[in-house]
Design an enzyme around this catalytic site. Structure first.
Site, PDB file in Angstrom:
ATOM      1  N   GLY A   1     -36.282  53.776  26.995  1.00  0.00           N
ATOM      2  CA  GLY A   1     -36.840  55.325  27.054  1.00  0.00           C
ATOM      3  C   GLY A   1     -37.486  55.493  25.646  1.00  0.00           C
ATOM      4  O   GLY A   1     -37.666  54.581  24.847  1.00  0.00           O
TER       5      GLY A   1
ATOM      6  N   ARG B   1     -36.510  63.117  22.280  1.00  0.00           N
ATOM      7  CA  ARG B   1     -35.579  64.266  21.690  1.00  0.00           C
ATOM      8  C   ARG B   1     -35.024  64.034  20.516  1.00  0.00           C
ATOM      9  O   ARG B   1     -34.527  64.746  19.651  1.00  0.00           O
ATOM     10  CB  ARG B   1     -34.704  64.687  22.792  1.00  0.00           C
ATOM     11  CG  ARG B   1     -35.318  65.366  23.789  1.00  0.00           C
ATOM     12  CD  ARG B   1     -34.084  65.311  25.249  1.00  0.00           C
ATOM     13  NE  ARG B   1     -34.109  64.258  25.877  1.00  0.00           N
ATOM     14  CZ  ARG B   1     -33.411  63.822  26.977  1.00  0.00           C
ATOM     15  NH1 ARG B   1     -32.419  64.922  27.333  1.00  0.00           N
ATOM     16  NH2 ARG B   1     -33.417  62.750  27.622  1.00  0.00           N
TER      17      ARG B   1
ATOM     18  N   GLY C   1     -39.128  55.919  34.017  1.00  0.00           N
ATOM     19  CA  GLY C   1     -37.862  56.568  34.362  1.00  0.00           C
ATOM     20  C   GLY C   1     -36.855  55.448  34.633  1.00  0.00           C
ATOM     21  O   GLY C   1     -36.961  54.275  34.694  1.00  0.00           O
ATOM     22  N   THR C   2     -35.453  56.085  34.849  1.00  0.00           N
ATOM     23  CA  THR C   2     -34.488  55.029  34.673  1.00  0.00           C
ATOM     24  C   THR C   2     -34.330  54.200  36.177  1.00  0.00           C
ATOM     25  O   THR C   2     -33.936  53.018  36.061  1.00  0.00           O
ATOM     26  CB  THR C   2     -32.952  55.980  34.460  1.00  0.00           C
ATOM     27  OG1 THR C   2     -33.142  57.123  35.580  1.00  0.00           O
ATOM     28  CG2 THR C   2     -32.920  56.353  33.255  1.00  0.00           C
TER      29      THR C   2
ATOM     30  N   ASP D   1     -27.667  54.709  25.501  1.00  0.00           N
ATOM     31  CA  ASP D   1     -27.286  56.210  24.726  1.00  0.00           C
ATOM     32  C   ASP D   1     -25.964  56.577  25.102  1.00  0.00           C
ATOM     33  O   ASP D   1     -25.585  57.927  24.944  1.00  0.00           O
ATOM     34  CB  ASP D   1     -28.488  57.156  24.855  1.00  0.00           C
ATOM     35  CG  ASP D   1     -28.568  57.668  26.209  1.00  0.00           C
ATOM     36  OD1 ASP D   1     -28.164  57.198  27.088  1.00  0.00           O
ATOM     37  OD2 ASP D   1     -29.328  58.672  26.361  1.00  0.00           O
TER      38      ASP D   1
ATOM     39  N   ARG E   1     -19.890  45.291  -8.432  1.00  0.00           N
ATOM     40  CA  ARG E   1     -21.262  44.910  -7.786  1.00  0.00           C
ATOM     41  C   ARG E   1     -20.998  43.728  -7.105  1.00  0.00           C
ATOM     42  O   ARG E   1     -19.931  42.797  -7.432  1.00  0.00           O
ATOM     43  CB  ARG E   1     -22.358  45.108  -8.582  1.00  0.00           C
ATOM     44  CG  ARG E   1     -22.870  46.594  -8.929  1.00  0.00           C
ATOM     45  CD  ARG E   1     -23.661  46.805  -9.939  1.00  0.00           C
ATOM     46  NE  ARG E   1     -24.854  45.807  -9.807  1.00  0.00           N
ATOM     47  CZ  ARG E   1     -25.808  45.572 -10.529  1.00  0.00           C
ATOM     48  NH1 ARG E   1     -25.674  45.795 -11.871  1.00  0.00           N
ATOM     49  NH2 ARG E   1     -26.889  44.738 -10.060  1.00  0.00           N
TER      50      ARG E   1
ATOM     51  N   TYR F   1     -19.805  46.634 -19.709  1.00  0.00           N
ATOM     52  CA  TYR F   1     -20.814  46.087 -18.565  1.00  0.00           C
ATOM     53  C   TYR F   1     -20.385  44.530 -18.775  1.00  0.00           C
ATOM     54  O   TYR F   1     -20.615  43.921 -19.931  1.00  0.00           O
ATOM     55  CB  TYR F   1     -22.118  46.512 -18.686  1.00  0.00           C
ATOM     56  CG  TYR F   1     -23.036  45.349 -17.768  1.00  0.00           C
ATOM     57  CD1 TYR F   1     -22.724  45.557 -16.286  1.00  0.00           C
ATOM     58  CD2 TYR F   1     -23.856  44.623 -18.402  1.00  0.00           C
ATOM     59  CE1 TYR F   1     -23.485  44.785 -15.553  1.00  0.00           C
ATOM     60  CE2 TYR F   1     -24.463  43.897 -17.361  1.00  0.00           C
ATOM     61  CZ  TYR F   1     -24.478  43.915 -16.182  1.00  0.00           C
ATOM     62  OH  TYR F   1     -25.132  43.112 -15.135  1.00  0.00           O
TER      63      TYR F   1
HETATM   64  C1  UD1 Z   1     -29.571  60.571  32.448  1.00  0.00           C
HETATM   65  C2  UD1 Z   1     -29.359  60.894  33.949  1.00  0.00           C
HETATM   66  C3  UD1 Z   1     -28.520  62.083  34.017  1.00  0.00           C
HETATM   67  C4  UD1 Z   1     -27.085  61.711  33.335  1.00  0.00           C
HETATM   68  C5  UD1 Z   1     -27.298  61.596  31.796  1.00  0.00           C
HETATM   69  C6  UD1 Z   1     -26.144  61.181  31.151  1.00  0.00           C
HETATM   70  C7  UD1 Z   1     -31.336  59.787  34.942  1.00  0.00           C
HETATM   71  C8  UD1 Z   1     -32.678  60.284  35.898  1.00  0.00           C
HETATM   72  N1  UD1 Z   1     -30.592  60.932  34.685  1.00  0.00           N
HETATM   73  O1  UD1 Z   1     -30.320  61.578  31.962  1.00  0.00           O
HETATM   74  O2  UD1 Z   1     -28.189  62.356  35.558  1.00  0.00           O
HETATM   75  O3  UD1 Z   1     -26.276  62.981  33.441  1.00  0.00           O
HETATM   76  O4  UD1 Z   1     -28.273  60.269  31.973  1.00  0.00           O
HETATM   77  O5  UD1 Z   1     -26.366  61.042  29.840  1.00  0.00           O
HETATM   78  O6  UD1 Z   1     -30.879  58.487  35.014  1.00  0.00           O
HETATM   79  N2  UD1 Z   1     -34.623  54.623  29.939  1.00  0.00           N
HETATM   80  C9  UD1 Z   1     -35.253  53.495  30.279  1.00  0.00           C
HETATM   81  N3  UD1 Z   1     -36.574  53.779  30.890  1.00  0.00           N
HETATM   82  C10 UD1 Z   1     -37.066  54.942  31.115  1.00  0.00           C
HETATM   83  C11 UD1 Z   1     -36.355  56.219  30.995  1.00  0.00           C
HETATM   84  C12 UD1 Z   1     -35.166  55.990  30.398  1.00  0.00           C
HETATM   85  O7  UD1 Z   1     -34.826  52.558  30.007  1.00  0.00           O
HETATM   86  O8  UD1 Z   1     -38.161  54.874  31.790  1.00  0.00           O
HETATM   87  C13 UD1 Z   1     -33.392  54.542  29.257  1.00  0.00           C
HETATM   88  C14 UD1 Z   1     -33.240  55.524  27.958  1.00  0.00           C
HETATM   89  O9  UD1 Z   1     -33.452  54.641  26.879  1.00  0.00           O
HETATM   90  C15 UD1 Z   1     -31.741  56.141  27.968  1.00  0.00           C
HETATM   91  C16 UD1 Z   1     -31.581  55.943  29.452  1.00  0.00           C
HETATM   92  O10 UD1 Z   1     -32.457  55.263  30.003  1.00  0.00           O
HETATM   93  O11 UD1 Z   1     -31.234  54.683  27.108  1.00  0.00           O
HETATM   94  C17 UD1 Z   1     -31.158  57.283  30.057  1.00  0.00           C
HETATM   95  O12 UD1 Z   1     -32.301  58.087  29.726  1.00  0.00           O
HETATM   96  P1  UD1 Z   1     -32.586  59.371  29.113  1.00  0.00           P
HETATM   97  O13 UD1 Z   1     -33.852  60.143  29.180  1.00  0.00           O
HETATM   98  O14 UD1 Z   1     -31.495  59.471  28.079  1.00  0.00           O
HETATM   99  O15 UD1 Z   1     -31.794  60.190  30.683  1.00  0.00           O
HETATM  100  P2  UD1 Z   1     -30.990  61.768  30.567  1.00  0.00           P
HETATM  101  O16 UD1 Z   1     -32.175  62.662  30.585  1.00  0.00           O
HETATM  102  O17 UD1 Z   1     -30.186  61.683  29.272  1.00  0.00           O
HETATM  103 CA    CA Z   2     -29.390  60.192  27.629  1.00  0.00          CA
END
Ligand code: UD1
Ligand code: CA
Length: 448
Positions: free
Chosen positions: A11, A15, A78-79, A103, A333, A366
């Protein structure tokens, strides 16, 4: 049953407001993603996890360390899209796939295991982790039918006010039957609100097919903390600190104020050691038994034997034998090795030096690039002048030598066994054993 994991970390970390991907930021001294991978390994995944990363995420590769495989998501769509990029690596490899996020560093190995066992026992197509959080803001909410079956997950951005009030959240850990997963991912559609493909839409897909979807609730909602912002990172740090400190207290270490002792995940501490507030134990630090550390102390990659005392000091890359006393206000050190019962006191600095048993350096001074024998007394204000502006030179002080206050040892130089230097000497030549030198430059005196 075999299983492996996909860890999503591609991602944008918008934020998090960082130039670096958020999953490489440290938590308890280790990159966030490392906590996830270690927990998966401890939980017993059958083959190495696949981490999905962005195209230029060299840092994430390094942070993940050995024992992970990588897939690249070309664009953060997106995830649900991210998980698809692991298919070429994982197709047909195992029975079930656990998907989680880079994360989510607080999920424990036992929790991963509990989820997998429930998934298997109930014969589900998909099983996911839920939690009840006092403040569910920012998380996907779990929508259930009147019988309590999970129907779908609604993301915060799409949720109506009533849905937003639901306290049950999606943690972001899913176990899915492998043959079902890949075609299901291919059918996911972009969300109307954000245009992203949501992994969470898998639940609605399975429920619509009548495929068995199960959930497991977290016993400790702290584990659900997702790190989107630095505020959440600090919260995770506090939770992790509490976990680590509780563990050490249960193993026999006294912490006077556990909220103010900072122990990294990699550190080891022997029982009956007592730690005062504002003490930081970092890196590959190893502490023996019955030591007393702090207050106001940093030990970084330091190795201490038993019964050592380090107070109000900084010790980096140094090795201390048993019963060594350091501080207050000393700086050891890298490359420093202190033998048993050495005392290094107020305002002393030692670098790249070996010091023999029972040698005392009680007051400011020293030592650099020095080899000091046993039972040596190093007077206040002694300095090894080891640097001539171009090169560093060694100093040798043999056993039982007595270095008078304010001696300048102009290296390279050797002070022999039982030799003495007078106060204020500037020693520019080697001092033979059992000889007294004094003055500027120091010259021998006939009867020591
Ligand atoms: C996500 C979940 C949410 C959940 C929350 C828990 C989704 C759509 N939503 O939201 O339901 O409650 O986590 O913490 O999954 N990532 C990618 N590629 C992308 C987008 C994201 O690899 O295109 C990775 C990010 O690096 C991250 C993880 O997926 O480590 C989650 O993405 P993030 O944007 O943090 O999702 P949330 O909004 O927290
Ligand atoms: Ca997250």
């Amino acid at each position: 049953m075999t299983w492996t994991a996909i860890v999503l970390a591609a991602g944008r970390s918008t934020r998090f407001q960082s130039e670096r991907p958020k999953v490489v930021h440290p938590l308890a001294g280790r990159p966030m993603i490392r906590h996830v991978l270690e927990a998966l390994q401890t939980a017993g995944c059958s083959t190495p996890p696949v981490v999905v990363i962005g195209p230029s995420a060299l840092e994430v590769r390094e942070a993940a360390g050995p024992g992970a495989r990588f897939a690249i998501q070309p664009e953060p769509r997106g995830t649900g899209d991210a998980a698809r990029w692991a298919e070429p690596i994982l197709r047909g490899e195992v029975d079930h796939i656990l998907i989680t996020y880079g994360d989510l560093p607080l999920v424990r190995p036992e929790t991963f295991r509990r989820l997998i066992e429930a998934h298997q026992a109930r014969g589900a197509i998909l099983t996911f982790l839920t939690a009840h959080r006092a403040d569910p803001t920012g998380y996907g909410r779990v929508i259930r039918d009147p019988e309590g079956r999970a129907l779908r997950i609604v993301e915060e951005a799409e949720a109506d006010p009533e849905e937003r009030r639901l306290p049950e959240i999606n943690v972001g850990v899913y176990v899915i039957h492998e043959p079902w997963l890949w075609p299901a991912l291919a059918r996911l559609q972009p969300s109307p609100a954000k245009g992203e493909i949501y992994l969470t839409d898998l639940i609605a897909l399975a429920a619509a097919e009548g495929a068995p979807v199960e959930t497991v609730a977290l016993e400790d909602p702290d584990e659900a903390l997702g790190i989107n912002t630095r505020v959440q990172l600090a919260e995770a740090e506090r939770i992790m600190r509490r976990r680590i400190n509780t563990r050490w207290m249960l193993e026999g270490v006294t912490l006077l104020d556990p909220e103010r002792v900072y122990i990294e995940a990699s550190v080891h501490i022997g029982p009956d050691t007592v730690i005062y507030p504002d003490t930081y134990l970092e890196g590959e630090t190893r502490i023996g038994r019955r030591c007393r550390l702090g207050p106001n102390t940093i030990l970084r990659d330091a190795v201490l034997g038993d019964d050592c005392i380090v107070e109000a000091s900084i010790v980096e890359g140094a090795v201390l034998a048993d019963r060594v006393h350091v501080g207050p206000f000393a700086h050891l050190r890298p490359g420093t090795r202190l033998a048993e019962e050495v005392h290094v006191g107020n305002f002393a600095e030692i670098k790249n030096s070996v010091v023999g048993p029972r040698t005392r350096m009680h007051h400011f001074g020293y030592l650099g690039d020095a080899t000091v024998g046993a039972d040596v007394n190093i007077g206040a204000g002694t300095v090894t002048c080891n640097y001539d502006g171009v090169r560093k030179h060694p100093t040798v002080i043999e056993d039982e030598a007595f270095i008078g206050s304010d001696t300048m040892l102009v290296a390279p130089v050797r002070v022999g066994r039982k030799a003495k230097t007078g106060a204020g000497s500037v020693v520019t030549h080697d001092v033979p054993p059992e000889t007294l030198v004094y003055g500027v430059p120091a010259r021998p005196h006939s009867s020591p």
